[in-house]
Design an enzyme around this catalytic site. Structure first.
Site, PDB file in Angstrom:
ATOM      1  CG  ASP A  61       2.805 -17.774  46.455  1.00 25.98           C
ATOM      2  OD1 ASP A  61       2.567 -16.654  45.944  1.00 25.98           O
ATOM      3  OD2 ASP A  61       3.822 -18.020  47.123  1.00 25.98           O
ATOM      4  CE  LYS A  63       5.963 -15.068  45.278  1.00 25.21           C
ATOM      5  NZ  LYS A  63       5.674 -16.474  45.679  1.00 25.21           N
ATOM      6  CG  LEU A  64      -1.051 -15.081  37.999  1.00 19.24           C
ATOM      7  CD1 LEU A  64      -2.511 -14.933  37.578  1.00 19.24           C
ATOM      8  CD2 LEU A  64      -0.409 -16.266  37.300  1.00 19.24           C
ATOM      9  CG  ASP A  66       2.141 -12.564  30.469  1.00 24.56           C
ATOM     10  OD1 ASP A  66       2.217 -11.814  29.464  1.00 24.56           O
ATOM     11  OD2 ASP A  66       2.574 -13.728  30.488  1.00 24.56           O
ATOM     12  CB  ILE A  67       0.291  -8.552  28.111  1.00 25.07           C
ATOM     13  CG1 ILE A  67      -0.328  -9.871  27.635  1.00 25.07           C
ATOM     14  CG2 ILE A  67       1.701  -8.388  27.560  1.00 25.07           C
ATOM     15  CD1 ILE A  67      -0.528  -9.937  26.133  1.00 25.07           C
ATOM     16  CB  THR A 116      10.023 -12.472  52.997  1.00 21.32           C
ATOM     17  OG1 THR A 116       9.730 -13.767  52.464  1.00 21.32           O
ATOM     18  CG2 THR A 116       8.721 -11.749  53.326  1.00 21.32           C
ATOM     19  NE  ARG A 177      12.096 -19.740  58.448  1.00 22.57           N
ATOM     20  CZ  ARG A 177      11.325 -19.758  57.360  1.00 22.57           C
ATOM     21  NH1 ARG A 177      10.020 -19.545  57.477  1.00 22.57           N
ATOM     22  NH2 ARG A 177      11.850 -19.995  56.169  1.00 22.57           N
TER      23      ARG A 177
END
Length: 232
Positions: A61, A63-64, A66-67, A116, A177
């Protein structure tokens, strides 16, 4: 896939030692693990290699964003690790670059839509003139068109997202949850059973298992709830 293939345990702990102890405790009950920022920066990427070697499934995880060139080279190297899933923020250019870089590999690329932990007020603070659901659906459509392997969103939106992305893409939902548990810093939470019924393919569960007095029992309880929803 059965429930065990769909449950992703978030290794959101401060050290590799604690992660390894949790993995031993859960044994064969859990087969899919998520490694995020907290663990990645203290040896979690090396742990990912070990998990792959041991036949476990791994979700990075990261979450990249960038260019294009930087995203592409990052994705190329992640694909060589043999992990199963990788996240990047669902921006069209970044997604297209990632899809091209992952071509020919088994890496499932996941577009992160709206975190979330964010609600409508948070989006306004971030400069968006839209609500979470509308932005999630827009990014889901863009991810589908870019050729991504799946989407990350709240299970509150998973039914609507499933109608956009179709039956084949992965739909991974954090913020899970069990009924009666503390939501913590999550604002859009759903129970495991409801998430499955809403169309989620994979559920990411962290604190309800990691922080439980008996993590193995907590994991089994969640798997039972998922299995019941899958059999309905």
């Amino acid at each position: 896939m059965d429930a065990r293939d769909r449950l992703i345990l978030g290794l959101d702990v401060p050290t590799v030692g604690e992660a390894e102890a949790l993995i031993r405790t859960l044994g064969e009950t859990v087969s899919f693990y998520k490694i995020g920022y907290q663990l990645a920066f203290v040896g979690g990427l090396e742990l990912a290699h070990d998990l792959v070697r041991d036949g476990k499934s791994v979700f990075l995880d990261m979450k990249l964003l960038d260019i294009d060139n930087t995203v592409a080279h990052g994705v190329e190297n992640v694909a060589k690790m043999g992990v199963n899933m990788l996240t990047l923020h669902a921006y069209p250019k970044a997604m297209r670059a990632a899809v091209a870089a992952a071509k020919g590999s088994d890496l499932c690329l996941l577009g992160v839509t709206v975190l979330t932990s964010m609600d409508a007020a948070d989006l306004v603070d971030a400069g968006y003139d839209t609500d979470p659901r509308s932005l999630v659906l827009k990014r889901a459509e863009q991810a589908r068109d870019a050729g991504m392997g799946g989407i990350v969103c709240s299970a509150e939106e998973s039914s609507a997202v499933r109608s956009v992305i179709g039956p084949d893409m992965a739909l991974v939902t954090p913020g899970i949850r069990p009924a009666g548990s503390d939501a913590g810093d999550q604002k859009r939470v759903v129970t495991p059973g409801d998430a499955i019924r809403n169309g989620s393919s994979h559920l990411v569960v962290g604190r309800p298992i990691v922080k439980a007095s008996d993590p193995l029992a907590a994991a089994k309880s969640i798997l039972d709830e998922m299995a019941l929803a899958l059999s309905a």
